[in-house]
Write an enzyme that holds these catalytic residues in place. Structure first.
Site, PDB file in Angstrom:
ATOM      1  CE  LYS A 230      -1.807  -1.528   3.983  1.00 53.78           C
ATOM      2  NZ  LYS A 230      -3.250  -1.399   3.921  1.00 53.78           N
TER       3      LYS A 230
ATOM      4  CB  THR B 117      -9.755  -1.220  -1.892  1.00 52.92           C
ATOM      5  OG1 THR B 117      -8.625  -0.378  -2.169  1.00 52.92           O
ATOM      6  CG2 THR B 117     -10.998  -0.371  -1.806  1.00 52.92           C
TER       7      THR B 117
HETATM    8  C1  26Q Z   1      -5.363  16.302  -3.154  1.00 48.71           C
HETATM    9  C2  26Q Z   1      -5.011  17.595  -3.426  1.00 48.71           C
HETATM   10  C3  26Q Z   1      -3.838  17.865  -4.126  1.00 48.71           C
HETATM   11  C4  26Q Z   1      -3.044  16.818  -4.554  1.00 48.71           C
HETATM   12  C5  26Q Z   1      -3.405  15.512  -4.289  1.00 48.71           C
HETATM   13  C6  26Q Z   1      -4.558  15.259  -3.585  1.00 48.71           C
HETATM   14  C7  26Q Z   1      -4.935  13.867  -3.292  1.00 48.71           C
HETATM   15  C8  26Q Z   1      -4.807  12.881  -4.246  1.00 48.71           C
HETATM   16  C9  26Q Z   1      -5.166  11.584  -3.957  1.00 48.71           C
HETATM   17  C10 26Q Z   1      -5.452  13.535  -2.053  1.00 48.71           C
HETATM   18  C11 26Q Z   1      -5.823  12.231  -1.780  1.00 48.71           C
HETATM   19  C12 26Q Z   1      -5.693  11.243  -2.726  1.00 48.71           C
HETATM   20  C13 26Q Z   1      -6.045   9.853  -2.506  1.00 48.71           C
HETATM   21  C14 26Q Z   1      -6.688   9.411  -1.447  1.00 48.71           C
HETATM   22  C15 26Q Z   1      -7.003   7.990  -1.271  1.00 48.71           C
HETATM   23  O1  26Q Z   1      -6.549   7.151  -2.032  1.00 48.71           O
HETATM   24  N1  26Q Z   1      -7.805   7.646  -0.252  1.00 48.71           N
HETATM   25  C16 26Q Z   1      -8.145   6.254  -0.032  1.00 48.71           C
HETATM   26  O2  26Q Z   1      -9.359   5.990  -0.727  1.00 48.71           O
HETATM   27  C17 26Q Z   1      -9.660   4.609  -0.702  1.00 48.71           C
HETATM   28  C18 26Q Z   1     -10.897   4.390  -1.559  1.00 48.71           C
HETATM   29  O3  26Q Z   1     -12.021   4.875  -0.901  1.00 48.71           O
HETATM   30  C19 26Q Z   1      -9.841   4.122   0.721  1.00 48.71           C
HETATM   31  O4  26Q Z   1     -10.026   2.731   0.678  1.00 48.71           O
HETATM   32  C20 26Q Z   1      -8.630   4.465   1.564  1.00 48.71           C
HETATM   33  O5  26Q Z   1      -8.878   4.144   2.916  1.00 48.71           O
HETATM   34  C21 26Q Z   1      -8.313   5.952   1.442  1.00 48.71           C
HETATM   35  O6  26Q Z   1      -7.111   6.247   2.124  1.00 48.71           O
END
Ligand code: 26Q
Length: 849
Positions: free
Chosen positions: A565, A673
């Protein structure tokens, strides 16, 4: 026998068409043809990649009829469509999945073999489109696949990043980032649709004016315009005719802009402009990067959302409808807040460009959007500095102020005099420097808000979005995540798939709850033996891969203990390392200790700017170096860090696991997931009561799950009381020994400084409570070791885990979204005469409507 589930209704095909035929010989001929006419190569000089491309085109030909027919049906039939808006789609390789879903895997394999080639080698050629960071992007990909399989009209909208998530190399134990040039050899799965390009404005200022009806109007005078070009990729459903579209936007400079400057002689200015515009979709931002000043990221978000909404509006108007029914035509889902600007953008399009009254526009907007939240970490909630926001999107800022003014008026009526609540709810954070709060915009502008696992949805209501829940409890629901069993079982684990299908038939692939029929087989000794043999063979394959990639030889009979992960402190890879050091130390002290041999396998990328995450990688590789080279540990402990963890590697890894590490601090992982993918493939889980682990344990049965650690409530209470990690260090001899070894440079050639930041963080802050959970984790791992010694018992538990994971199919999740949020239904696709295989040069579509 050739699968003809999708045979055109009008079955008049006597001679097979080279573009659609499925006879082995036809496929072989098509492959040769595509090599010659698409790759421009004679077989003698063709590379493996040429053959991959030729095969990809051969398969694409065979799905185009379904794809075009699906698209045409949606236009003709005026059906309600799901528009899934996501800044990330982590698709993974297409070829294998398309072969599987089209039902042509076997005959294509035979045709490839008959051509003197090896299908697995060709499959390995595909560069995966890594257009996402991790869970959120992969979820979007699983959901697109389930939507197609369930025959739900849907379109995915996102960004066609030229460079996806970086490739990871490990040098001297540290992560090094390499640009992901996934497009360098071309992408056979997409079709550019330049004729459907749209214009997106950026920057500038606004102007007010009174229109011909005497109404106050606002107009946006941008200082830049960027052209968005759609690239479409088919998403094929499993054994159905539906092939939905994933539409990704690429930014380009509009010609007119170049010419304007060119005409006044500013050739270099025009080229500058072009380069600047094209930067917009160059690269995917890693999460966990400080976002301060990342204007380009906000530009990306607005760009793809504006392109997508304009696209939807154009489709709606094209079918002769008025925009006041927009929400009956499109259910737009926001995958986190990244596309939340869509709410202000739809308001702008309706009010400024289509001259709707504010109230009507707001009604349509709220009815259109649903919002999925994926995080509880307050620092991960997206917010943009007002100045940055206003300089890029001046009109949207005005609109957000107006939404906020009306919203807060409404709040004031309900909570007279509660100014603190007003400040908490406001779309603008004014506690310090001012910010736009994207989650608040998403909540106010959507009719439905959901979390991604039961616990997560509860915590959203109780903490993160509490004030919104009190205001609109009816908007909130839970939609526990799911993953697609097609990619994550059938494609990645063909051996287990064959065994299951042999026992219970193949309906389980689309009705995963059918796996329950496997339960009785857990008591069948010969089935258990087959199950074990399969796991052993898969572990052997992974061992060979590990040897090839890292030079480390691992024992396939050892317990494969895997944590793959993104690297993050809250996911606690370093807690796993503390266990490894504990075992190592115990074995050094007592070489006669009777514990089953273990192979610890890690994989995951760290955000390039996240120092602690990168140090955790160095920690893992440093401990690996010592452990793997210690003769006392031979065949007892091995530690492997697999570089460049991605979808392709996930497909190798999940089926090979005995033990799945899901050890985040309770209350921090929204869902997870990977936990589901492991368990479906017969791994047992060691985990905390966090995210979907709770539901996995409920389904699998507590007796088939290794539980440890504080609960979310206990974490909260402990932190409220005052948490002192130092006390745990002082009070636990074993823990102290482990941390002292680390601090003393045992794993860093005597360097006592290298891991100092990690150790200090643990001893003096420990925000993720590793020390509080340490003993519970160690004790639980001891139970794992004991259980593994009884292979019959372990196998029973493994079978039951697979048998009971039906709930975690993304089909179940998508059904819930359809019924409770989107209100959409299946629209089966029939292949009509006009797309018959021998249509030759007829213009598709002609004379059909
Ligand atoms: C936001 C602003 C600027 C740049 C990047 C971002 C950004 C990009 C990707 C912030 C967060 C993410 C990704 C988050 C993520 O993958 N969260 C996960 O989502 C999964 C699906 O629901 C969950 O299973 C996980 O627990 C959660 O961490």
């Amino acid at each position: 026998m050739i699968s003809l589930f999708n045979k055109p209704e009008q079955a008049n095909l006597k001679i097979e068409d080279d573009r659609t035929g499925l006879e082995i010989d036809t496929l072989r001929r098509a492959l040769a043809d595509n090599l010659f006419y698409n790759q421009g190569k004679f077989p003698e000089i063709a590379t493996k990649n040429d053959y991959y491309m030729a095969l990809a085109y051969t398969v694409r030909d065979r799905l185009l009829q379904r794809w075009l027919n699906t698209t045409q049906t949606y236009l003709d039939k005026d059906v309600k469509l799901v528009a899934y808006l996501s800044a990330e789609f982590l698709l993974g390789p297409h070829l294998g999945n398309n072969l599987l879903n089209l039902g042509i895997y076997d005959q294509v394999k035979q045709a490839v073999t008959a051509s003197g080639l090896d299908l697995d080698e060709l499959l390995a050629q595909e560069e995966e489109p890594g257009l996402g960071n991790g869970g959120l992007g992969r979820l979007a990909a699983c959901y697109m696949e389930s939507l197609a399989t369930l025959e739900i009209p849907a379109i995915g909208y996102g960004i066609r990043y030229e460079f996806g998530i970086f490739d990871q190399e490990i040098r001297d134990g540290w992560q090094v980032e390499i640009t992901d040039k996934w497009l360098q050899f071309g992408n056979p799965w997409e079709l550019a649709r330049p004729e459907a390009a749209v214009m997106v404005k950026l920057g500038g200022r606004t102007e007010s004016y009174i229109d011909e009806n005497g109404h106050y109007q606002s107009r946006w005078i941008p200082d830049r315009v960027v052209k968005g070009i759609p690239y479409d990729t088919p998403i094929v459903g499993y054994r159905v005719n539906t092939a939905n579209t994933l539409r990704l936007w690429r930014a380009e400079a509009p010609e007119s802009f170049d010419f304007q400057m060119f005409n006044v002689g500013d050739y270099y200015g025009a080229v500058d402009q072009k380069v600047y515009s094209e930067n917009l979709t160059k690269v995917l931002y890693p999460n966990d990067e400080p976002i301060q000043g990342k204007q380009l990221r906000l530009e990306q978000q607005y760009f793809f959302v504006s392109c997508s909404l304009q696209d939807m509006i154009r489709m709606h108007l094209y079918t002769g409808k008025n925009l006041d029914t927009f929400h009956t035509r499109f259910a737009v889902q926001l995958n986190d807040t990244h596309p939340a600007i869509g709410i202000a953008e739809l308001m702008r399009l309706l009010v400024d460009e289509h001259h709707f009254p504010w109230e009507t526009a707001w009604e349509i907007t709220q009815q259109t959007f649903g919002f999925t939240n994926h995080t509880l970490l307050p620092e991960a909630l997206e917010k943009w500095p007002i100045d940055l926001f206003g300089s890029l999107l001046p009109r949207h800022l005005e609109i957000i102020y107006e939404i906020n003014r009306r919203f807060l008026d409404q709040v004031r009526l309900k909570y007279l005099g509660d100014d603190a609540r007003l400040a908490r709810l406001s779309l603008i954070d004014e506690s310090g420097p001012r910010y736009v709060r994207m989650a608040h915009l998403a909540c106010v502008g959507s009719h439905a808000i959901n979390g991604v696992a039961a616990l997560h949805s509860e915590l959203l209501k109780r903490d993160t979005l509490r004030d919104f829940y009190e205001l609109w409890p009816e908007k909130f629901s839970n939609k526990t995540n799911g993953v697609t069993p097609r990619r994550w079982i059938a494609l990645s684990n063909p051996r287990m798939t064959a065994l299951i299908t042999q026992k219970i038939g193949d309906r389980w692939l689309t009705h995963l709850e059918d796996l329950r029929q496997l339960e009785p087989f857990a008591e069948n000794a010969s089935f258990r033996q087959e199950w074990r043999q399969i796991k052993r063979a898969i572990k052997q394959d992974l061992a060979a891969y590990i040897l090839a990639k890292t030079g480390i030889a691992v024992n396939p009979d050892s317990l494969f203990d895997i944590q793959v992960k993104r690297i993050h402190e809250y996911k606690r890879q370093h807690l796993n390392v503390l266990h490894i050091i504990t075992l190592y130390h115990r074995l050094k002290q007592d070489p006669n200790l009777d514990i089953p041999p273990r192979t610890f396998i890690f994989g995951g990328k760290a955000a390039p700017g996240y120092f602690m995450a990168k140090l955790i990688i160095k920690l893992i590789t440093s401990v690996a170096d010592v452990v793997n080279h210690d003769p006392d540990m031979r065949d007892r402990l091995k530690v492997v860090f697999l570089p460049d963890y991605n979808v392709t590697l996930g497909q190798r890894v999940y089926p090979a696991a005995d033990l799945s590490e899901q050890i985040s601090t309770a209350g921090k992982e929204a869902s997870g997931t990977g936990n589901m993918k492991f368990s479906m493939n017969g791994a047992l889980t060691i985990g905390t009561l966090d995210g979907a682990n709770i539901e996995i344990r409920e389904e699998a049965g507590a007796e088939n799950f290794f539980l440890f650690g504080l609960t979310a409530q206990e974490v909260y209470d402990l932190q409220a009381r005052g948490y002192h990690p130092w006390d745990y260090y002082q009070g636990n001899g074993q823990l102290k020994t482990v941390l002292d070894l680390l601090a003393g440079g045992y794993f860093s050639h005597g360097d006592t400084q290298l891991f100092r930041p990690l150790i200090d963080s643990l001893l003096y802050h420990d925000p993720f409570l590793l020390l509080a959970d340490y003993q519970s984790y160690i004790d639980c791992q001891e139970m794992v070791s004991q259980a593994y010694k009884d292979q019959e018992k372990w196998t029973r538990m493994s079978i039951l885990n697979t048998a009971r994971m039906g709930k975690f199919s993304s089909d179940r999740a998508i059904r819930e979204y359809c019924e409770e949020i989107w209100h959409t239904q299946a629209v089966p696709i029939t292949l009509k005469a006009y797309v018959q295989a021998d249509a030759g040069l007829r213009v598709p579509n002609s004379g059909v409507k």
